[in-house]
Design an enzyme around this catalytic site. Structure first.
Site: not given
Ligand SMILES: [Zn+2]
Lengths: 409, 234
Positions: B91, B188
């Site tokens: 991310c 993520h």
């Protein structure tokens, strides 16, 4: 003192009540929410009008809103009738439904979702706002806790007449409450710092030294007026109040300290308030022990890492633990937070994983080396354990669904 | 491995740790230990130099301001970063590993340049389950959750990690980026918990040889559940 509402508001409140009753009796859902939604649609100014001529207290924060609101409600009932959204419906429509249900109560204690405080406070101009704590919750939906803090900070700066009772051991809470004209600082102890090592004002590094914390930009822990030490609350006047709560854990003692400070602002002496807090034994079913055939099940809610820090502390040793996890809209769809919970502490216990996302939890426990088994249905999970005590910890919708399926006492 | 203990660096967990990012370090550590290899997680905080002696470096997700702070710190305090280390960024970590990223305030920040990726804010936040087929590195599909505003463009020196089946990824149908032994992804938080092959790919790079398989029925069950659920909802 009677709040006089114009005819249109009264008619819309009546319509809202009818809808609430219909939704309750047809089992469609939590009546408070649906009733309020209809009323707001009928008259968007209803909230402002229903809040007028009352002393309003808003309670917000990531964890402990429902508990602290109930504590404050009990304390203020020493003075007069209190309107409250004690079912935990903390969106604007739930707040409205609570006010509409007790139009003549001179006090209102309302828990409000963090993200909705700016709007609700703007309408209701509360006498007191209680700011408990701010940490990650529902990663995917509310988004980022820092944005929530900034919005709260701006909202509190725009309420010059409001007293803000705030936990000064929480960096994000302090940053928001420092914008208030009249903050009252309460030290409740620091337990979760996972979200506050970067400064909310300047993104610099916040340094912690014992109880104190500070950042190079000048944001620092204020001197508290109220301090929680063990089971004692020290008041600004130097008096000591023994809490002796029936609810377990440090988190509830922290909630109680903030409730005492808020109640004191509104004229309830701390000893009187504390005595009233001692009458509370469960919060909307939480901490309540129910009996199901040969099991005694204690129900607990934990919906984020900060909540779990407290829950892991109050779990009875040597008692089997059932953990139920869902990822509905209201829980947050993202379960990454499971990896910030120290489930390693469950090693050596009997652990059952359940709920709609039991598989995610099972992987987390596998890597934490916690032996467990999976039973998709939470009630079947209870029945599958040997007779005796059971600790059942669930997140939001898992808890709600379960309470609906279990006996009352 | 030159050393008997594998050192897994967890970079700036206080700012790049919003989404359970320590999970990846835990997963790697356990997968080594279960195979009889010793492993240790080494958190590296803000204000500390990043040791050059670690075997693997992890960068997690974080918010806008924190991300800029992390990038500035790492550019200054991670001198050994070009020496072929194994790096995994998630991310915000992916964006920091790239050459450049633009903040919400419109300000451009230099990344670490370990991946040929540049990132700008997109129109709306991608918040959903993400499924991607892997591009040759891994036989099995990638599954995880994404939550980001960034749209990332890959340059000639990086290959995508995969092709998006469901979700947003980089924003152009590709997902993540790979250059040498550096991987970035929009899967993520604890992405390696759901993608054991990806975890073992990183570990095989560290070890210098493939690792024997691990049998974890819990992980298989979760993968099957997530991959079938997300297919049904399409
Ligand atoms: Zn600062």
């Amino acid at each position: 003192m009677t709040a006089r509402n114009p005819l249109r508001t009264r008619a819309s409140v009546a319509a809202g009540r009818l809808t609430a009753w219909l939704s309750r009796s047809s089992g469609l859902g939590r009546g408070g929410m649906i009733g309020g939604r209809v009323t707001l649609a009928l008259d968007p100014r209803a909230l402002r009008r229903l809040g007028r001529e009352r002393t309003v207290v808003l309670v917000t924060g990531t964890n402990g809103k429902t508990t602290t609101s109930l504590m404050l409600t009990r304390a203020l009932e020493a003075l007069a009738e209190v309107a409250a959204n004690s079912d935990g419906s903390n969106m604007p429509d739930g707040v409205l439904a609570a006010l509409a249900a007790r139009p003549d109560a001179p006090y209102a204690v309302l828990e409000v979702d963090e993200a909705h405080v700016p709007w609700v406070a703007g309408q209701l101009q509360p006498a007191v706002v209680v700011l408990l704590n701010l940490s990650r919750d529902q990663l995917d939906r509310v988004g980022e806790v820092r944005a929530t803090e900034r919005d709260l900070r701006a909202a509190l700066a725009g309420l010059p007449g409001t007293v803000v009772v705030a936990n000064c051991d929480d960096v994000l809470v302090t940053s928001a409450a420092k914008a208030a004209a009249r903050p009252v600082w309460v030290s409740t102890g620091r337990r979760w710092t996972g979200d506050s090592t970067a400064c909310p004002r300047c993104d610099g590094l916040v340094g912690f030294q014992g109880k104190d914390w500070s950042c190079g930009c000048g944001l620092a822990r204020p001197e508290p007026g109220w301090t929680l030490e063990g089971d004692l609350v020290r008041t600004p006047g130097g008096r000591q109040v023994d809490l002796d709560l029936r609810l377990p854990g440090d988190a509830n003692r922290a909630n109680a300290a903030l409730a005492l400070a808020a109640a004191h602002r509104l004229g309830v002496p701390p000893h009187t308030a504390a005595a009233r807090l001692r009458t509370i034994s469960d919060i909307g079913g939480r901490y309540r022990t129910i009996r199901r055939s040969r099991h005694f099940v204690r129900l607990m809610l934990a919906k984020n890492p900060a909540g779990w820090v407290e829950t892991l502390r109050v779990l009875d040793e040597d008692t089997p633990v059932i953990v139920a996890v869902n990822a509905q809209e209201a829980d947050g769809r993202d379960l990454s937070w499971l990896w910030d919970v120290h489930f390693e502490r469950l090693r050596g216990r009997q652990v059952v994983v359940t709920g709609e996302r039991a598989a995610d939890l099972a992987v987390r426990l596998c890597y934490a080396e916690v032996a467990h088994w999976t039973e998709p249905d939470p009630v079947a999970a209870i029945d599958g354990l040997p007779p005796g005590g059971v600790e059942l910890v669930a997140n939001y919708t898992a808890f709600r669904d379960l309470v609906g399926r279990l006996p009352d006492g | 491995m030159a050393e008997s203990v594998v050192h897994i660096g967890l970079l700036l967990p206080e700012v790049l740790g919003t989404y359970g990012d320590t999970g990846n370090a835990q997963v790697l550590c356990r997968r080594l230990r279960w195979r009889g290899l010793d492993a240790e997680v080494v958190p590296v905080g803000l204000g500390e130099p990043v040791p050059s002696t670690l075997d693997l470096y992890l960068l997690g997700g974080g918010e806008d301001g924190a991300q800029a702070l992390a990038a500035a710190h790492l550019r200054k305090h991670w001198r050994s970063r070009s020496r072929g280390a194994v790096v995994f960024g998630v991310c915000a970590g992916l964006q920091v590993l790239g050459t450049r990223f633009r903040g919400l305030d419109g300000v451009d920040h230099d990344g670490l340049g370990l991946l040929d990726v540049s990132t700008e804010p997109g129109e709306r936040r991608a918040v959903a389950e993400l499924v991607a087929t892997s591009s040759g590195l891994l036989p099995e599909p990638l599954t995880g959750f994404e939550n980001h505003l960034g749209v990332s463009k890959l340059g000639a020196d990086s290959e995508p990690l995969g092709t998006v089946v469901r979700g947003t990824g980089n924003g152009d149908g590709t997902e993540g980026a790979v250059t040498d032994r550096v991987i970035g992804t929009y899967l993520h938080g604890p992405a390696l918990a759901r993608n054991p092959e990806l975890a073992d790919l990183l570990l095989s790079w560290v070890a210098g040889h493939p690792l024997p398989p691990l049998d974890l029925p819990e992980v298989d069950r979760l993968r099957t559940e997530r991959l079938t659920t997300t297919r049904r909802r399409r």
